[in-house]
Design a protein around this motif. Sequence first.
Motif, mmCIF file in Angstrom:
data_model
loop_
_atom_site.group_PDB
_atom_site.id
_atom_site.type_symbol
_atom_site.label_atom_id
_atom_site.label_comp_id
_atom_site.label_asym_id
_atom_site.label_seq_id
_atom_site.Cartn_x
_atom_site.Cartn_y
_atom_site.Cartn_z
ATOM 1 N N SER A 1 0.834 -26.208 -16.723
ATOM 2 C CA SER A 1 2.290 -26.095 -16.608
ATOM 3 C C SER A 1 2.972 -26.374 -17.944
ATOM 4 O O SER A 1 3.904 -25.662 -18.351
ATOM 5 C CB SER A 1 2.814 -27.056 -15.536
ATOM 6 O OG SER A 1 4.214 -27.030 -15.477
ATOM 7 N N THR A 2 2.500 -27.403 -18.656
ATOM 8 C CA THR A 2 3.098 -27.766 -19.942
ATOM 9 C C THR A 2 2.866 -26.684 -20.977
ATOM 10 O O THR A 2 3.782 -26.297 -21.727
ATOM 11 C CB THR A 2 2.507 -29.103 -20.433
ATOM 12 O OG1 THR A 2 2.803 -30.125 -19.480
ATOM 13 C CG2 THR A 2 3.094 -29.490 -21.779
ATOM 14 N N MET A 8 -2.790 -37.416 -17.039
ATOM 15 C CA MET A 8 -2.245 -37.398 -15.687
ATOM 16 C C MET A 8 -3.330 -37.119 -14.650
ATOM 17 O O MET A 8 -4.300 -36.408 -14.903
ATOM 18 C CB MET A 8 -1.151 -36.325 -15.561
ATOM 19 C CG MET A 8 0.136 -36.658 -16.291
ATOM 20 S SD MET A 8 1.370 -35.373 -16.002
ATOM 21 C CE MET A 8 2.771 -36.067 -16.901
ATOM 22 N N SER A 64 -3.036 -35.288 -12.074
ATOM 23 C CA SER A 64 -2.981 -33.891 -11.635
ATOM 24 C C SER A 64 -3.811 -32.970 -12.508
ATOM 25 O O SER A 64 -4.020 -31.808 -12.173
ATOM 26 C CB SER A 64 -1.527 -33.403 -11.598
ATOM 27 O OG SER A 64 -0.880 -33.675 -12.817
ATOM 28 N N SER A 87 -1.107 -29.982 -14.452
ATOM 29 C CA SER A 87 -0.120 -30.513 -15.389
ATOM 30 C C SER A 87 -0.293 -29.905 -16.767
ATOM 31 O O SER A 87 0.681 -29.525 -17.423
ATOM 32 C CB SER A 87 -0.247 -32.038 -15.476
ATOM 33 O OG SER A 87 0.030 -32.640 -14.237
ATOM 34 N N THR A 98 0.100 -34.959 -20.593
ATOM 35 C CA THR A 98 -0.466 -34.317 -19.398
ATOM 36 C C THR A 98 -1.965 -34.535 -19.289
ATOM 37 O O THR A 98 -2.527 -34.492 -18.203
ATOM 38 C CB THR A 98 -0.184 -32.806 -19.414
ATOM 39 O OG1 THR A 98 -0.918 -32.191 -20.488
ATOM 40 C CG2 THR A 98 1.295 -32.532 -19.606
#
Length: 393
Positions: free
Chosen positions: A233-234, A224, A226, A230, A221
């Motif tokens: 969220s992870t 990434m 985002s 990201s 992530t």
Amino acid sequence: MYKITTISEICRLFHCSHMSLLWSFVIFPVLAAVPSNSFGADDLYFRTVPVEDSAGFELGRGFDLLTGNPRQDCVDRTVVDSHADFGPDAVTFSSTEVTRNDDLDRSLNVSASASVQGGFGSASASTSFARALHLEAYSLSYVVRASLSGKGKGLRDVVLKPNYLKLLQSKDQEALQRFRLLCGDGYIGEFIEGGEFNAVVQIHTTSQSQRESLSAAVSATISMASGSASFASTVASIAKTNDVKVWTFRRGGSGTPIAITPESIATQASSLPALVQSSPAPLRMAVFSYVTLLDDPDIRLLDLNATEAFIQKLRVELNDARDREAEIRYILSHAGEFYANDSDLPKLLAELGELVKFEAYVHDNAIECIGASGSCSETIPALPAVTVRPGRR
């Protein structure tokens, strides 16, 4: 899994690194800046210094590079206004894995001088923040930062006030030391303003294989596009099955609570421009050497290069000891995760005791060195020997 505690735990946390804690705090006015290297290290005349808070730090004031403290206002000048534009595109986001205390210091802009002083007694907010965290190789730790900045007020037409210039022109050693005591090593010539949101996320793992798999998931992530969404969220997904600690603080902005959950990290990062627009804070200051104001090349100010190099060595040694201390404390408090023998316990406790004494010695040596304005012993004892490290299951 979360537990919420108070800022007062920061003192006890130095001895309780195994506790499961999640806490958040906003920086309140603290008289502290983070000194960087002397003017001779990278630039003879200029240094950019991170600022904890503007209390005591004003344009034109002197600055002591060793202690990070403000000194008297020793210059006449003209102030130039500048208003930074904090748009949504000005935000930068980064998340970085850290495995050592030295990495953590650098990620949070904690200087060598602040680091060797900060673990004992009073300290600036980010230094206390760094010292409250005990990084060890068995957990996953990430520094998450969102920031935006722009040019603030600056100075021009700067000249030394006549009474302080006379001290330098005398070229007397005692007068030069008196000048440094009063005026520091340079003057504050400009501020960079804006805001920063900082978080350290620590994920507890129960085995070596789990650590490797979670590390791969989080690392994916980080790269990434985002960014913060990201990552948050992870980590939030991992928190459903693993113990996750989150420490946060913010500079700039007011009136909004700081995030205390992994899910809120992305929201805090994206809301930074709106928060900072109305209430920016000084993030860094430009410190100019008084040499830039002198016409006489024969005037020699105090050279702090050797002292700063020694303090940097102390920082490295101290952080190595902190790494090992955190490692041993983790093993002792999570014994079921290791293939340990009964004979390992007394060896680990003995090593821990020697490490604590070593850290205290380094701290005392650093305080003496900094207080002596560069006249200090440059002898560093060897780190205590490693005793035993049981393998992880």
